[in-house]
Every structure is written in C-alpha cells, then in structure tokens.
Design an enzyme around this catalytic site. Structure first.
Site, PDB file in Angstrom:
ATOM      1  CG  HIS A 151       7.783  -1.827 -68.209  1.00 34.75           C
ATOM      2  ND1 HIS A 151       6.514  -1.824 -67.733  1.00 34.75           N
ATOM      3  CD2 HIS A 151       8.040  -3.125 -68.557  1.00 34.75           C
ATOM      4  CE1 HIS A 151       6.013  -3.055 -67.789  1.00 34.75           C
ATOM      5  NE2 HIS A 151       6.928  -3.859 -68.276  1.00 34.75           N
ATOM      6  CG  HIS A 182      -0.501   2.918 -69.432  1.00 29.90           C
ATOM      7  ND1 HIS A 182      -0.892   1.915 -70.275  1.00 29.90           N
ATOM      8  CD2 HIS A 182       0.157   2.332 -68.401  1.00 29.90           C
ATOM      9  CE1 HIS A 182      -0.502   0.758 -69.767  1.00 29.90           C
ATOM     10  NE2 HIS A 182       0.143   0.989 -68.637  1.00 29.90           N
ATOM     11  CG  ASP A 234       4.619   2.985 -62.045  1.00 30.12           C
ATOM     12  OD1 ASP A 234       4.493   2.144 -61.150  1.00 30.12           O
ATOM     13  OD2 ASP A 234       4.900   2.697 -63.217  1.00 30.12           O
TER      14      ASP A 234
HETATM   15  N1  ACO Z   1       4.841  13.825 -70.290  1.00 29.36           N
HETATM   16  C1  ACO Z   1       4.746  14.646 -71.345  1.00 29.36           C
HETATM   17  N2  ACO Z   1       4.332  14.281 -72.570  1.00 29.36           N
HETATM   18  C2  ACO Z   1       4.001  12.990 -72.732  1.00 29.36           C
HETATM   19  C3  ACO Z   1       4.070  12.053 -71.687  1.00 29.36           C
HETATM   20  C4  ACO Z   1       4.509  12.508 -70.419  1.00 29.36           C
HETATM   21  N3  ACO Z   1       4.599  11.683 -69.404  1.00 29.36           N
HETATM   22  N4  ACO Z   1       3.694  10.831 -72.150  1.00 29.36           N
HETATM   23  C5  ACO Z   1       3.390  10.988 -73.438  1.00 29.36           C
HETATM   24  N5  ACO Z   1       3.580  12.292 -73.805  1.00 29.36           N
HETATM   25  C6  ACO Z   1       3.283  12.885 -75.107  1.00 29.36           C
HETATM   26  C7  ACO Z   1       4.330  12.493 -76.154  1.00 29.36           C
HETATM   27  O1  ACO Z   1       5.396  13.408 -76.182  1.00 29.36           O
HETATM   28  C8  ACO Z   1       3.506  12.503 -77.406  1.00 29.36           C
HETATM   29  O2  ACO Z   1       3.311  13.836 -77.784  1.00 29.36           O
HETATM   30  P1  ACO Z   1       3.176  14.220 -79.371  1.00 29.36           P
HETATM   31  O3  ACO Z   1       1.963  13.480 -79.859  1.00 29.36           O
HETATM   32  O4  ACO Z   1       3.044  15.706 -79.383  1.00 29.36           O
HETATM   33  O5  ACO Z   1       4.456  13.748 -79.997  1.00 29.36           O
HETATM   34  C9  ACO Z   1       2.141  11.973 -76.949  1.00 29.36           C
HETATM   35  O6  ACO Z   1       2.044  12.326 -75.544  1.00 29.36           O
HETATM   36  C10 ACO Z   1       1.987  10.458 -77.098  1.00 29.36           C
HETATM   37  O7  ACO Z   1       3.074   9.848 -76.447  1.00 29.36           O
HETATM   38  P2  ACO Z   1       3.718   8.456 -76.821  1.00 29.36           P
HETATM   39  O8  ACO Z   1       5.152   8.458 -76.419  1.00 29.36           O
HETATM   40  O9  ACO Z   1       3.390   8.133 -78.251  1.00 29.36           O
HETATM   41  O10 ACO Z   1       2.934   7.481 -75.893  1.00 29.36           O
HETATM   42  P3  ACO Z   1       3.327   5.993 -75.688  1.00 29.36           P
HETATM   43  O11 ACO Z   1       2.060   5.241 -75.596  1.00 29.36           O
HETATM   44  O12 ACO Z   1       4.331   5.548 -76.685  1.00 29.36           O
HETATM   45  O13 ACO Z   1       4.108   6.039 -74.293  1.00 29.36           O
HETATM   46  C11 ACO Z   1       4.602   6.003 -72.007  1.00 29.36           C
HETATM   47  C12 ACO Z   1       3.565   5.670 -73.097  1.00 29.36           C
HETATM   48  C13 ACO Z   1       5.975   5.398 -72.350  1.00 29.36           C
HETATM   49  C14 ACO Z   1       4.122   5.413 -70.696  1.00 29.36           C
HETATM   50  C15 ACO Z   1       4.726   7.552 -71.925  1.00 29.36           C
HETATM   51  O14 ACO Z   1       3.471   8.109 -71.643  1.00 29.36           O
HETATM   52  C16 ACO Z   1       5.759   7.978 -70.862  1.00 29.36           C
HETATM   53  O15 ACO Z   1       6.949   8.052 -71.165  1.00 29.36           O
HETATM   54  N6  ACO Z   1       5.271   8.266 -69.617  1.00 29.36           N
HETATM   55  C17 ACO Z   1       6.192   8.571 -68.534  1.00 29.36           C
HETATM   56  C18 ACO Z   1       6.822   7.286 -67.998  1.00 29.36           C
HETATM   57  C19 ACO Z   1       5.852   6.447 -67.172  1.00 29.36           C
HETATM   58  O16 ACO Z   1       5.127   6.959 -66.333  1.00 29.36           O
HETATM   59  N7  ACO Z   1       5.881   5.127 -67.414  1.00 29.36           N
HETATM   60  C20 ACO Z   1       5.066   4.168 -66.646  1.00 29.36           C
HETATM   61  C21 ACO Z   1       4.123   3.431 -67.526  1.00 29.36           C
HETATM   62  S1  ACO Z   1       3.025   2.501 -66.543  1.00 29.36           S
HETATM   63  C22 ACO Z   1       3.823   1.075 -66.188  1.00 29.36           C
HETATM   64  O17 ACO Z   1       4.805   0.654 -66.766  1.00 29.36           O
HETATM   65  C23 ACO Z   1       3.259   0.333 -65.047  1.00 29.36           C
END
Ligand code: ACO
Length: 424
Positions: free
Chosen positions: A266, A307, A364
């Site tokens: 987050h 996201h 971010d």
């Molecule tokens: N790098 C690589 N792979 C990713 C990433 C990433 N940053 N984000 C998602 N994926 C992949 C997952 O592994 C998943 O792959 P799969 O379908 O083969 O299993 C797919 O994309 C979907 O991912 P989810 O985890 O289901 O997406 P979710 O909506 O639950 O998560 C989140 C969103 C937590 C932001 C995620 O994208 C992440 O961890 N990003 C990096 C952390 C980040 O930048 N957070 C800031 C959010 S913005 C904020 O809070 C203001």
C-alpha cells in the site's frame, strides 16, 4: 425502477430476488444484505474484489479508464489548478470553498496546527532509530488521550473539531517524526504559512539558520499531497471506516489507518520503489529485474507496478512523472534513478507479461523520485503519504459518522475442524 437479480440455489430449489443498487457512476451493486437471513448463505469475496463495503459520495475511481475524481472533479485539474487546502475542504465538505470559506478553513487549521507540549514527550520515548511511521502510529493514537474531553461523536460540531485537529496537526506530527529521528529540535508551525510550506520548514529547517522556502519544491509537494489525498475504499481507508464503525475514538481510528498504510503493498510502495531502483543500480540490469518479477518462483515484484483497481494508467502517475522532470530540472539534478525508472517503465510496458495482466506504473513509481530530489529521506515517504491521506480518512470518517450503519462485522467461510471433544 428497482432492478433485481434472481438467484437460484439448485440443491434447495429456492429462488430469491436481490435488488440491484445503482450509483451515479460506475458498476451497480447487488444488495445481498438479505441473503443470509433468507437463504442461510453468505457471499464469499476475500480481498473484496467484487464487494462494495459502503455507499460513498467522496471519490470515484474508474480503474479501466484510468479516471480519478474527487467529488466529481478530475484529479488532473485539481493537481494543476488547486491547492492542497482547497482539496481538503472539497473532500471534507463536498464543494469547493468560497473565498471566505477558504480563509476560515485555513485559519482554523492554522489555529489547531500546534501539538500539545506534552505530546512531545511521546517522541522522546521512542528509540532514535525508530521508523517515522512507527512514531506516527504511536503519536496519532496517543492524541486520543489528549482530546477525550470533547468526544461526543453524535455531535456534528465535535466531529468537525476532531477532523480539524487531525488535519491541522498532522504536518507537525510527521515533520517531528523525522527531526526526532535525526536528532534535530522539533520545530513549530507558523500560522502565516500554507500547509505544504509549514511541513517543509518544520521538516528541513534548523534552529540556527534561516530556512528559505523554495516555492517550486513546495508546489511539487502540494501536488503530491493532492494526488494522495483520497482513493475511495483502499485498505487504509477501509481500516479507518471499519475501526470507526465500532464508535472508536477518531485519533485511534486514524492510527489504525496509518498502520494499514505502512505496508509495502500500500503506502510503503514508494519507499520500496526507490530501494528496488537502487538495487537495480544500472540500466543494463533492468532485464534481470523484469525476468525476476515474472518468475513465479521468485517473490520479487516490480514495486510501483500494478494496482488493485487501475487496469490502465494510474492518472496520478502521469501527473507525478511530469512533476519529477520539473523538480529535477529546477534543481539541476541528473538522478540516475530517474533514468532507470523511465527505462524500466518502457521495458515493462512492452512486455507481454505486464500487458496481459494490465500492470501499469502506479502513483508510487515516480513520487519517490520527486521526494528524493527534494531531499526527503526514503523512510519519510510513507509518512508524507499518511499526511496527505489523513484528509481522505477524515472525510470518510465524517461521512460514516454522520450516518452510522452500525458495526462492520464480516463473516467467514469456516474451513476448520468440525466439533471434536477434549481428549481425556
Ligand atoms: N510485478 C510483477 N507481477 C505482478 C505485479 C508486480 N508489481 N503486480 C501484480 N503482478 C502479477 C501477479 O503476480 C499476478 O500474476 P498471476 O495472474 O500470474 O498470478 C497478477 O499480476 C495479478 O496480481 P494480483 O496480486 O492479483 O493483483 P492485486 O490487485 O491483488 O495487487 C498490488 C495489486 C498489491 C498493488 C500488486 O500489483 C503489487 O504488489 N504491486 C507492487 C506494490 C505496489 O506498487 N503497491 C502500490 C499500490 S498503489 C498505492 O497503494 C497507492
């Protein structure tokens, strides 16, 4: 006309109609409140991917189109034309302020911007190397012990006062978390200064030299505050709402929000982005990082990408990318991390893995670069996010407490042992 969806539970052969609720924009919601009473059945949605937890009139996000509106106004227009104080008023009251309203609002925030002197002893209780977010969770929670005198939350005036205290004091709370950490005396706010100006002078100012405020940097910070001010029912805002649903003290509710925001999935992400860019170190190492992010056996993810709601460009990322370039130009800095960030963005956006999963840079991804250029240490990034988001939390808290719907109490799908008896 009310729409319904019919559910048929086949093994029971019962049919039930559930009303469909329409908002002013965005997807409609099936009202399942009677599902349990009528069908003895729960809805299962861990992670709340398809669940609207409340009705809200504050912020609208269309993740597919990359749209973010505060009270109907596009974030891009607010970031360009507004100030953080004006946006704070908009989020809290629903309309942009008139000149008089704006003057009164900023005047009251200024009056309430000072921390009670005894609060400062809480800072002294922390280890010097404590993370600023750890200090903020503690200090904001501790404020509940200072303002318990006027805490009748059924009284709108007392609610408003609590909201002003929270928003007003947060710059000093956040700045003091930093100055305590580096061993510099805590500075006080000055009423003549704006919200971002005050934060900057309290964070960077030293007691023995005059601090000159750089308007370009203040404007960049003001924009970061605007972009982070609210984002509908994200994890920290939902935490605040859930905590508030039990009638908890508002300062304790905000401390809960800060705790939730701290996580790297987050608000901790911008700190994690800079750590990641530093680890990557050189443009030539980017393909390795991308390969690791795609490898399911490796827990590494590209921080600042993806996201839960945006499956398109995060509109805030576009604004902040521009800000990053402006700030670096103004300061005459040539940050190698910006080059790595821009190249990483290009490579990831052309990669099938990221295209298929609709993973775009989020806010971010670039905010860390702007903050770093301004001289903000990495461990303060999330604290600044908390400073901005306090306005969103407070607005949601005001919305919820004005029309309380009772305590939030999710249910569960129980998968543990069935009844068994204690062995003799
Ligand atoms: N790098 C690589 N792979 C990713 C990433 C990433 N940053 N984000 C998602 N994926 C992949 C997952 O592994 C998943 O792959 P799969 O379908 O083969 O299993 C797919 O994309 C979907 O991912 P989810 O985890 O289901 O997406 P979710 O909506 O639950 O998560 C989140 C969103 C937590 C932001 C995620 O994208 C992440 O961890 N990003 C990096 C952390 C980040 O930048 N957070 C800031 C959010 S913005 C904020 O809070 C203001």
């Amino acid at each position: 006309m009310t729409k319904y969806i019919d559910t048929k539970i086949t093994d029971k052969e019962t049919e039930h109609s559930l009303p469909v609720l329409d908002g002013t924009m965005g997807p409609s919601a099936v009202d399942i409140q009677t599902l349990y009473t009528n069908e003895d059945m729960l809805a299962f949605d861990p992670g709340f991917r398809s669940t609207a937890s409340c009705k809200s009139a504050i912020t609208y996000v269309d993740g597919d189109e990359g749209v973010l509106l505060y009270r109907g106004y596009p974030i891009e227009e607010l970031a360009e034309k507004s100030t953080f104080e004006e946006v704070a008023y908009l989020l809290m009251y629903g309309e942009l302020p008139s000149e008089t309203e704006y003057a009164q609002f900023t005047d009251t925030l200024g009056d309430l911007s000072l921390l009670h002197d005894q609060v400062l002893s809480f800072y002294r209780g922390f280890r010097r190397d404590a993370h600023p977010m750890a200090i903020m969770v503690g200090v904001v929670g501790a404020l509940s012990a200072f303002y318990h005198d006027r805490m009748d939350m059924s009284d709108p005036e007392q609610r408003e006062l609590a909201a002003y205290r929270l928003v007003g004091k947060m710059p000093m709370i956040a700045a003091a978390s930093h100055t305590y950490h580096i061993g510099r005396p805590i500075r006080y706010p000055r009423k003549v200064l704006g919200y971002a100006e005050n934060f900057v002078q309290m964070m960077f100012g030293k007691p023995h030299v005059e601090y000159e405020i750089d308007p370009i940097l203040v404007r960049a910070l003001d924009r970061i505050l605007i972009l982070h001010a609210d984002h509908e029912q994200n994890a920290s805002t939902s935490t605040v709402r859930l905590t508030a649903s039990s009638g908890a003290n508002p300062f304790a509710c905000m401390a809960a929000g800060i705790a939730s925001l701290w996580g790297p999935a987050h608000g901790g992400a911008n700190e994690a982005v800079l750590d990641m860019l530093t680890d990557i170190g050189r443009v030539e190492n980017i393909p390795d990082a991308v390969a690791r992010a795609k490898d399911k056996k490796d827990p590494f993810r590209l921080m600042g990408f993806g996201h839960r709601v945006y499956k398109n460009f995060d509109p805030r990322a576009t604004v902040i990318q521009q800000s990053a370039k402006e700030v670096l130009n103004h300061l005459g800095l040539d940050d190698p991390l910006l080059e790595i960030a821009m190249r990483l963005e290009e490579i990831a956006l052309e990669d099938e893995y990221f295209i298929e999963r609709k993973l775009y840079p989020n806010v971010d991804f670039y905010s860390g670069i702007v903050l770093r250029a301004m001289g903000v240490p990495t461990n303060m990034f999330t604290a600044i996010f908390a400073l901005a988001r306090t306005v969103g939390w407070v607005s949601h808290w005001l919305e919820l407490t004005a029309e309380p719907h009772g305590i939030d109490r999710p249910r569960q799908l129980y998968v543990g042992p069935t009844l068994r008896h204690y062995p003799k």
